[in-house]
Motif scaffolding. Sequence first.
Motif, PDB file in Angstrom:
ATOM      1  N   ARG A 120      15.630 -24.274 -63.315  1.00 13.97           N
ATOM      2  CA  ARG A 120      17.081 -24.238 -63.113  1.00 13.97           C
ATOM      3  C   ARG A 120      17.550 -22.798 -62.974  1.00 13.97           C
ATOM      4  O   ARG A 120      18.709 -22.546 -62.687  1.00 13.97           O
ATOM      5  CB  ARG A 120      17.761 -24.892 -64.320  1.00 13.97           C
ATOM      6  N   ASP A 121      16.630 -21.868 -63.225  1.00 13.50           N
ATOM      7  CA  ASP A 121      16.996 -20.457 -63.222  1.00 13.50           C
ATOM      8  C   ASP A 121      16.830 -19.885 -61.804  1.00 13.50           C
ATOM      9  O   ASP A 121      15.715 -19.847 -61.273  1.00 13.50           O
ATOM     10  CB  ASP A 121      16.059 -19.754 -64.228  1.00 13.50           C
ATOM     11  N   PRO A 122      17.936 -19.425 -61.163  1.00 17.19           N
ATOM     12  CA  PRO A 122      17.844 -18.947 -59.779  1.00 17.19           C
ATOM     13  C   PRO A 122      16.822 -17.827 -59.599  1.00 17.19           C
ATOM     14  O   PRO A 122      16.113 -17.779 -58.591  1.00 17.19           O
ATOM     15  CB  PRO A 122      19.258 -18.441 -59.472  1.00 17.19           C
ATOM     16  N   GLU A 123      16.705 -16.923 -60.599  1.00 18.59           N
ATOM     17  CA  GLU A 123      15.768 -15.799 -60.432  1.00 18.59           C
ATOM     18  C   GLU A 123      14.319 -16.290 -60.419  1.00 18.59           C
ATOM     19  O   GLU A 123      13.531 -15.904 -59.564  1.00 18.59           O
ATOM     20  CB  GLU A 123      15.968 -14.762 -61.547  1.00 18.59           C
ATOM     21  N   LEU A 124      14.000 -17.167 -61.394  1.00 18.57           N
ATOM     22  CA  LEU A 124      12.631 -17.707 -61.435  1.00 18.57           C
ATOM     23  C   LEU A 124      12.360 -18.508 -60.154  1.00 18.57           C
ATOM     24  O   LEU A 124      11.264 -18.455 -59.575  1.00 18.57           O
ATOM     25  CB  LEU A 124      12.439 -18.594 -62.673  1.00 18.57           C
ATOM     26  N   HIS A 125      13.395 -19.234 -59.698  1.00 13.53           N
ATOM     27  CA  HIS A 125      13.204 -20.016 -58.477  1.00 13.53           C
ATOM     28  C   HIS A 125      12.871 -19.117 -57.290  1.00 13.53           C
ATOM     29  O   HIS A 125      11.953 -19.398 -56.519  1.00 13.53           O
ATOM     30  CB  HIS A 125      14.447 -20.863 -58.165  1.00 13.53           C
ATOM     31  N   LYS A 126      13.610 -18.008 -57.177  1.00  9.87           N
ATOM     32  CA  LYS A 126      13.361 -17.095 -56.038  1.00  9.87           C
ATOM     33  C   LYS A 126      11.921 -16.586 -56.081  1.00  9.87           C
ATOM     34  O   LYS A 126      11.222 -16.548 -55.077  1.00  9.87           O
ATOM     35  CB  LYS A 126      14.345 -15.918 -56.075  1.00  9.87           C
ATOM     36  N   THR A 127      11.470 -16.195 -57.293  1.00  3.47           N
ATOM     37  CA  THR A 127      10.102 -15.678 -57.429  1.00  3.47           C
ATOM     38  C   THR A 127       9.084 -16.752 -57.051  1.00  3.47           C
ATOM     39  O   THR A 127       8.174 -16.516 -56.250  1.00  3.47           O
ATOM     40  CB  THR A 127       9.853 -15.252 -58.904  1.00  3.47           C
ATOM     41  N   LYS A 129       9.500 -19.462 -55.322  1.00  2.75           N
ATOM     42  CA  LYS A 129       9.596 -19.883 -53.917  1.00  2.75           C
ATOM     43  C   LYS A 129       8.880 -18.893 -52.998  1.00  2.75           C
ATOM     44  O   LYS A 129       8.176 -19.294 -52.077  1.00  2.75           O
ATOM     45  CB  LYS A 129      11.064 -20.019 -53.524  1.00  2.75           C
ATOM     46  N   LYS A 130       9.045 -17.594 -53.295  1.00  4.51           N
ATOM     47  CA  LYS A 130       8.365 -16.593 -52.464  1.00  4.51           C
ATOM     48  C   LYS A 130       6.846 -16.782 -52.534  1.00  4.51           C
ATOM     49  O   LYS A 130       6.128 -16.555 -51.578  1.00  4.51           O
ATOM     50  CB  LYS A 130       8.728 -15.173 -52.954  1.00  4.51           C
ATOM     51  N   MET A 131       6.358 -17.222 -53.714  1.00  4.38           N
ATOM     52  CA  MET A 131       4.912 -17.382 -53.879  1.00  4.38           C
ATOM     53  C   MET A 131       4.419 -18.689 -53.249  1.00  4.38           C
ATOM     54  O   MET A 131       3.322 -18.756 -52.704  1.00  4.38           O
ATOM     55  CB  MET A 131       4.549 -17.371 -55.378  1.00  4.38           C
ATOM     56  N   VAL A 132       5.244 -19.740 -53.347  1.00  6.83           N
ATOM     57  CA  VAL A 132       4.776 -21.073 -52.964  1.00  6.83           C
ATOM     58  C   VAL A 132       5.102 -21.421 -51.511  1.00  6.83           C
ATOM     59  O   VAL A 132       4.336 -22.124 -50.842  1.00  6.83           O
ATOM     60  CB  VAL A 132       5.382 -22.133 -53.928  1.00  6.83           C
ATOM     61  N   ALA A 262      -4.127 -21.612 -51.901  1.00  7.00           N
ATOM     62  CA  ALA A 262      -2.941 -20.776 -51.664  1.00  7.00           C
ATOM     63  C   ALA A 262      -2.198 -20.537 -52.985  1.00  7.00           C
ATOM     64  O   ALA A 262      -1.693 -19.434 -53.233  1.00  7.00           O
ATOM     65  CB  ALA A 262      -2.030 -21.450 -50.649  1.00  7.00           C
ATOM     66  N   LEU A 263      -2.151 -21.556 -53.854  1.00  4.72           N
ATOM     67  CA  LEU A 263      -1.477 -21.380 -55.152  1.00  4.72           C
ATOM     68  C   LEU A 263      -2.261 -20.397 -56.028  1.00  4.72           C
ATOM     69  O   LEU A 263      -1.686 -19.552 -56.715  1.00  4.72           O
ATOM     70  CB  LEU A 263      -1.339 -22.721 -55.880  1.00  4.72           C
ATOM     71  N   ILE A 264      -3.609 -20.499 -55.980  1.00  2.00           N
ATOM     72  CA  ILE A 264      -4.434 -19.592 -56.787  1.00  2.00           C
ATOM     73  C   ILE A 264      -4.265 -18.143 -56.305  1.00  2.00           C
ATOM     74  O   ILE A 264      -4.193 -17.212 -57.101  1.00  2.00           O
ATOM     75  CB  ILE A 264      -5.924 -20.025 -56.727  1.00  2.00           C
ATOM     76  N   GLU A 265      -4.155 -17.983 -54.976  1.00  2.00           N
ATOM     77  CA  GLU A 265      -4.076 -16.617 -54.427  1.00  2.00           C
ATOM     78  C   GLU A 265      -2.658 -16.055 -54.393  1.00  2.00           C
ATOM     79  O   GLU A 265      -2.453 -14.878 -54.103  1.00  2.00           O
ATOM     80  CB  GLU A 265      -4.653 -16.613 -53.000  1.00  2.00           C
ATOM     81  N   ALA A 266      -1.640 -16.901 -54.678  1.00  2.00           N
ATOM     82  CA  ALA A 266      -0.238 -16.457 -54.565  1.00  2.00           C
ATOM     83  C   ALA A 266       0.039 -15.304 -55.529  1.00  2.00           C
ATOM     84  O   ALA A 266      -0.365 -15.328 -56.694  1.00  2.00           O
ATOM     85  CB  ALA A 266       0.699 -17.618 -54.880  1.00  2.00           C
ATOM     86  N   GLY A 272       3.231  -8.019 -58.866  1.00  2.00           N
ATOM     87  CA  GLY A 272       1.779  -8.099 -58.712  1.00  2.00           C
ATOM     88  C   GLY A 272       1.151  -9.203 -59.557  1.00  2.00           C
ATOM     89  O   GLY A 272      -0.079  -9.296 -59.622  1.00  2.00           O
ATOM     90  N   THR A 273       1.949 -10.042 -60.202  1.00  3.91           N
ATOM     91  CA  THR A 273       1.359 -11.090 -61.045  1.00  3.91           C
ATOM     92  C   THR A 273       1.056 -12.359 -60.235  1.00  3.91           C
ATOM     93  O   THR A 273       1.683 -12.617 -59.205  1.00  3.91           O
ATOM     94  CB  THR A 273       2.311 -11.497 -62.205  1.00  3.91           C
ATOM     95  N   SER A 274       0.090 -13.144 -60.752  1.00  3.64           N
ATOM     96  CA  SER A 274      -0.275 -14.422 -60.097  1.00  3.64           C
ATOM     97  C   SER A 274       0.217 -15.567 -60.965  1.00  3.64           C
ATOM     98  O   SER A 274       0.658 -15.360 -62.105  1.00  3.64           O
ATOM     99  CB  SER A 274      -1.790 -14.543 -59.989  1.00  3.64           C
TER     100      SER A 274
END
Length: 486
Positions: A120-127, A129-132, A262-266, A272-274
């Motif tokens: 529900r947190d927009p910041e976590l969502h943005k992060t 989403k960029k990875m996924v 793709a999820l493992i390599e995101a 720089g965190t996975s």
Amino acid sequence: MWSLFESYGISTEALLAVAGVFAAYQVVKGLTGPLAHVPGPWHTKFTRLAHLIGVARASVWWDVVELHRIYGPIVRLGPNSLSVTDPKSLDIVLSTHDFRKGELYQSFRFAGEHNVASTRDPELHKTLKKMVAPVFSTVSMQNLEPLILELGVQRAVNYLEKNGANGAPVDLLKTMMHMTLDVIGAIAFGGPFNLLDVESVPVTEWLHGITMLGICRLVFDATLAPLIFRKFHREEREFVQAIDMIEKRRKMLNPPKDILQALIEAVDEDTGTSLSTEAIASHIIVLLVAGSDTTALTVTWTIVLLLQNPHCMKRLVEEIDEAIPSLDEPITHAKIQSLMYLNAVLTETLRLRSPAALELPRVVPPKGVTLNNLFIPGGAEVNVMITTIMQDERNFERPTEYDPERWLGPSEQVNELKRAWVPFSAGPRVCLGRAMAWVEMRVTLVTLLRKFEFALVPGQDLTPKSRLGLEPASGKAMVTLSKRTA
Ligand code: HEM
């Protein structure tokens, strides 16, 4: 009961007085509540019970269509919740992160970690989403198409040929559900479940447990539901424990290019965190839930609706036969993605039989908002009900009719209709898997209609009921089929 209170020295009169004050407080609270000025049935000022009964009875989507017919495009569903169907309000609610996802989404947090759909947190969502999101890019889709065709569509054709031989009835819905689960299993779970071969593996029970628990959390209470519905809770836990292939995959030298990899390599570019193993597990579960029944239901309903509307079936089959003249010609997405009538047919199915049938709650930001000339205070919940929106007669003429032609009119008219066409939701929380869904829906539908002629088994109840998606009341879609020879 009374004597028990009396034994503590509490008189009947005192008890009645307390009950009276409590009832009066509830009445005043209802009459002066934050949404008391919003149109809706009187009882919704005091309780959301009628809505929850609708959820439990699987009729909620239609109940709310009826409420909107009576009360207009904005309707109160409970003391603090409402539904809107007009495109302008929808745009306000869905187009930014201002209206956060509601409390309900906590239920879709798995393995102790949030995923891109549950947060529900927009910041976590943005992060996240960029990875996924790259997982679903056009390039990734090109890599995934052969898997969809080989592991999904071709095996579904084999299954139907074997089980539907000599006019034997087959459950098309089950076949499609097993197919889409095999596909998403292959690309997100590290290997297909082979459901089309063995029919039953634990994953179907786990997914059933997870989705049922989701509904129970909605109807009852997010914390109490796992304690009351222990079987579903156990199935959810077993699922999480089974996701041990993440560690195996991390050690693989030449891993396949799929969603799991793709999820493992995101990597989060900023930090720089996975993703942790738990966060990957959480994403795998949500992808299995979001990416299987939705597509399966859409393909199944399309074939059912085409059989119920033979003139539409005739037109689509003619279009497909012209694009794929020979039975042996391989079907690829590139060959069929621009077929006008095919796209109109699927667009209309997604309007009439949305596979996301429950509400998508959004919380009004603290400053409040004006929707449809009514001020809605901060903290109220707007329950976006996409099935209901797409059945509102203010948005679509003859809303209960299956009419693909409506999507083939002049572009200004179609653009106007598209404002209320929201099967994938809209804005920053729009469905991330929609490109994959379109590929899978188009290639499956075209392949099935090029290879087979279908008929509905008479006497079955195909009325839509709202479970997680709109499903046939009988839970099945029984068909007979014959192989096409030209
Ligand atoms: C016809 C097929 C599909 C339909 C109608 C559909 C519909 C939706 C809807 C309405 C939402 C918004 C949910 C909400 O706000 O609570 C959503 C979100 C999502 N869907 Fe789909 N979906 C489909 C297929 C898929 C597939 C195939 C995948 C992945 C394999 C997928 C992955 C997701 C994800 C990850 C989200 C969360 C997006 C976010 O919050 O940023 N969906 N989908």
